[in-house]
Scaffold this motif. Structure first.
Motif, PDB file in Angstrom:
ATOM      1  N   ALA A 275      23.683  86.865  17.544  1.00 25.82           N
ATOM      2  CA  ALA A 275      24.955  86.409  18.105  1.00 25.82           C
ATOM      3  C   ALA A 275      25.820  85.749  17.037  1.00 25.82           C
ATOM      4  O   ALA A 275      27.045  85.962  16.996  1.00 25.82           O
ATOM      5  N   ASP A 276      25.212  84.964  16.159  1.00 25.25           N
ATOM      6  CA  ASP A 276      25.983  84.279  15.126  1.00 25.25           C
ATOM      7  C   ASP A 276      26.487  85.252  14.059  1.00 25.25           C
ATOM      8  O   ASP A 276      27.606  85.116  13.553  1.00 25.25           O
ATOM      9  N   LEU A 277      25.663  86.224  13.702  1.00 24.28           N
ATOM     10  CA  LEU A 277      26.122  87.239  12.748  1.00 24.28           C
ATOM     11  C   LEU A 277      27.293  88.025  13.336  1.00 24.28           C
ATOM     12  O   LEU A 277      28.264  88.336  12.632  1.00 24.28           O
ATOM     13  N   ALA A 278      27.222  88.319  14.626  1.00 26.41           N
ATOM     14  CA  ALA A 278      28.334  89.000  15.285  1.00 26.41           C
ATOM     15  C   ALA A 278      29.580  88.125  15.273  1.00 26.41           C
ATOM     16  O   ALA A 278      30.697  88.627  15.049  1.00 26.41           O
ATOM     17  N   ALA A 279      29.420  86.827  15.491  1.00 29.43           N
ATOM     18  CA  ALA A 279      30.568  85.916  15.468  1.00 29.43           C
ATOM     19  C   ALA A 279      31.196  85.883  14.081  1.00 29.43           C
ATOM     20  O   ALA A 279      32.432  85.844  13.949  1.00 29.43           O
ATOM     21  N   LEU A 280      30.368  85.907  13.053  1.00 31.75           N
ATOM     22  CA  LEU A 280      30.855  85.875  11.676  1.00 31.75           C
ATOM     23  C   LEU A 280      31.687  87.122  11.370  1.00 31.75           C
ATOM     24  O   LEU A 280      32.804  87.024  10.837  1.00 31.75           O
ATOM     25  N   LEU A 281      31.163  88.292  11.719  1.00 29.99           N
ATOM     26  CA  LEU A 281      31.904  89.534  11.489  1.00 29.99           C
ATOM     27  C   LEU A 281      33.156  89.590  12.356  1.00 29.99           C
ATOM     28  O   LEU A 281      34.220  90.045  11.905  1.00 29.99           O
ATOM     29  N   GLY A 282      33.047  89.119  13.590  1.00 27.33           N
ATOM     30  CA  GLY A 282      34.202  89.119  14.473  1.00 27.33           C
ATOM     31  C   GLY A 282      35.317  88.225  13.971  1.00 27.33           C
ATOM     32  O   GLY A 282      36.504  88.586  14.052  1.00 27.33           O
ATOM     33  N   ALA A 283      34.967  87.065  13.424  1.00 23.38           N
ATOM     34  CA  ALA A 283      35.972  86.149  12.896  1.00 23.38           C
ATOM     35  C   ALA A 283      36.675  86.738  11.678  1.00 23.38           C
ATOM     36  O   ALA A 283      37.865  86.476  11.460  1.00 23.38           O
ATOM     37  N   LEU A 284      35.964  87.518  10.890  1.00 23.20           N
ATOM     38  CA  LEU A 284      36.611  88.209   9.767  1.00 23.20           C
ATOM     39  C   LEU A 284      37.627  89.216  10.283  1.00 23.20           C
ATOM     40  O   LEU A 284      38.741  89.316   9.768  1.00 23.20           O
ATOM     41  N   HIS A 285      37.248  89.981  11.300  1.00 20.66           N
ATOM     42  CA  HIS A 285      38.180  90.961  11.856  1.00 20.66           C
ATOM     43  C   HIS A 285      39.408  90.284  12.462  1.00 20.66           C
ATOM     44  O   HIS A 285      40.546  90.771  12.297  1.00 20.66           O
ATOM     45  N   LEU A 286      39.216  89.185  13.150  1.00 26.85           N
ATOM     46  CA  LEU A 286      40.323  88.489  13.812  1.00 26.85           C
ATOM     47  C   LEU A 286      41.173  87.691  12.833  1.00 26.85           C
ATOM     48  O   LEU A 286      42.255  87.223  13.195  1.00 26.85           O
ATOM     49  N   GLY A 287      40.678  87.517  11.599  1.00 27.60           N
ATOM     50  CA  GLY A 287      41.431  86.781  10.594  1.00 27.60           C
ATOM     51  C   GLY A 287      41.435  85.287  10.800  1.00 27.60           C
ATOM     52  O   GLY A 287      42.340  84.594  10.310  1.00 27.60           O
ATOM     53  N   THR A 288      40.426  84.760  11.494  1.00 29.32           N
ATOM     54  CA  THR A 288      40.381  83.330  11.801  1.00 29.32           C
ATOM     55  C   THR A 288      39.446  82.548  10.887  1.00 29.32           C
ATOM     56  O   THR A 288      39.443  81.317  10.926  1.00 29.32           O
ATOM     57  N   LEU A 289      38.651  83.231  10.075  1.00 28.75           N
ATOM     58  CA  LEU A 289      37.659  82.556   9.245  1.00 28.75           C
ATOM     59  C   LEU A 289      38.259  82.086   7.929  1.00 28.75           C
ATOM     60  O   LEU A 289      37.766  81.151   7.295  1.00 28.75           O
ATOM     61  N   ALA A 290      39.321  82.744   7.512  1.00 27.81           N
ATOM     62  CA  ALA A 290      40.042  82.403   6.286  1.00 27.81           C
ATOM     63  C   ALA A 290      41.450  82.955   6.464  1.00 27.81           C
ATOM     64  O   ALA A 290      41.811  83.419   7.546  1.00 27.81           O
ATOM     65  N   LYS A 291      42.267  82.904   5.424  1.00 25.20           N
ATOM     66  CA  LYS A 291      43.579  83.517   5.516  1.00 25.20           C
ATOM     67  C   LYS A 291      43.423  85.008   5.820  1.00 25.20           C
ATOM     68  O   LYS A 291      42.438  85.631   5.385  1.00 25.20           O
ATOM     69  N   PRO A 292      44.345  85.589   6.573  1.00 26.43           N
ATOM     70  CA  PRO A 292      44.194  87.008   6.943  1.00 26.43           C
ATOM     71  C   PRO A 292      43.955  87.928   5.759  1.00 26.43           C
ATOM     72  O   PRO A 292      43.122  88.837   5.830  1.00 26.43           O
ATOM     73  N   GLU A 293      44.670  87.689   4.639  1.00 26.34           N
ATOM     74  CA  GLU A 293      44.474  88.554   3.480  1.00 26.34           C
ATOM     75  C   GLU A 293      43.086  88.354   2.858  1.00 26.34           C
ATOM     76  O   GLU A 293      42.495  89.297   2.317  1.00 26.34           O
TER      77      GLU A 293
END
Length: 265
Positions: free
Chosen positions: A156-174
């Motif tokens: 579940a956490d690995l999925a959250a990590l990949l999902g946050a990258l796709h949504l652009g919420t883990l860092a700046k979108p670029e």
């Protein structure tokens, strides 16, 4: 023989379409490198790290137990050779990040982990919405491991990590886009990637060690919305080579099943 298989499949940011024992803790193996990557790019976004600045390539690190103990990587246990040829040199942090992901370099991981620090990796996990996964030490920090500091992940956490990258919420979108491009350039493709047709983009990271085979990825079909699949498998009592081959096949089968269901809501 005891085996544990954890699965999470769904759209980024949505409840899972499938979640089988997805919160079970597993030894992280190399999947923790995605969290190190996220911490590095978040530091770059904050201006505390320059991705193009040169970083010394060393093989000596302070143990997470914090008593002055140091440890090294063993080249025989690293699946990437190129970073080792630069030992004693200085190379861009961005180059080390690429080697950490596309060839799963242990040495590059520890050099970057030394650069950003464990607290930054913990922040990356939490920012992604991960609730159970922990990166508590570097790779081959056996003193810390023996003191109970384990690197653990859940599907579940690995999925959250990949999902946050796709949504652009883990860092700046670029920055998120650049990290996904690195993950899409992954060269170890013997598990999840085999479950999708050739040419389909899958940004993923796998990890393996004795009795362990994990993989998590963002799949981008041309005819459906992107989805995340994360699978963690742990087994005890099976010969390592035999288990890894079986686990790779099982992950590919789960990936193929998720692909067939890709247009479902």
């Amino acid at each position: 023989m005891t085996s544990f298989v954890s699965v999470w499949v769904g759209r980024p940011g949505d409840p899972p379409r499938r979640a089988d024992d997805a919160d079970r803790l597993h030894a992280a193996a190399s999947t923790m490198k995605v969290a190190v990557l996220a911490a590095l790019y978040r530091a770059a976004d904050a201006g505390t790290v320059d991705l193009d600045a040169h970083v010394p390539v060393v093989n000596g690190f302070a143990s997470a137990i914090g008593d002055g103990t140091r440890y090294q990587n063993d080249r025989r246990y690293d699946d990437e050779d190129e970073v080792w040829t630069r030992l004693g040199d200085a190379v861009p942090a961005r180059w080390l990040a690429r080697r950490m992901i596309v060839r799963s370099s242990n040495l590059a991981t520890n050099v970057l982990l030394q650069l950003v620090g464990l607290p930054a990796v913990a922040d990356a996990w939490r920012c992604a919405g991960a609730v159970n996964s922990v990166t508590a030490r570097g790779i081959e920090d056996y003193a810390a491991r023996d003191a109970g500091r384990d690197n653990v992940v859940t599907a579940a956490d690995l999925a959250a990590l990949l999902g946050a990258l796709h949504l652009g919420t883990l860092a700046k979108p670029e920055s998120c886009a650049e990290m996904l491009d690195l993950l899409a350039a992954q060269e170890w493709r013997q598990d999840l990637a085999l479950g999708v047709p050739d040419g389909v983009r899958i940004a993923h990271k796998n990890g393996w060690m004795t009795g362990v085979r994990h993989s998590a990825g963002l799949v981008c079909p041309p005819d459906a919305e992107p989805y995340v699949i994360a699978v963690c498998t742990t087994s005890r009592g099976v010969p390592p080579d035999d288990y890894d081959e079986r686990a790779c096949r099982h992950l590919a089968e789960l990936s193929a099943e998720a692909w067939r269901d890709r247009v479902l809501p």
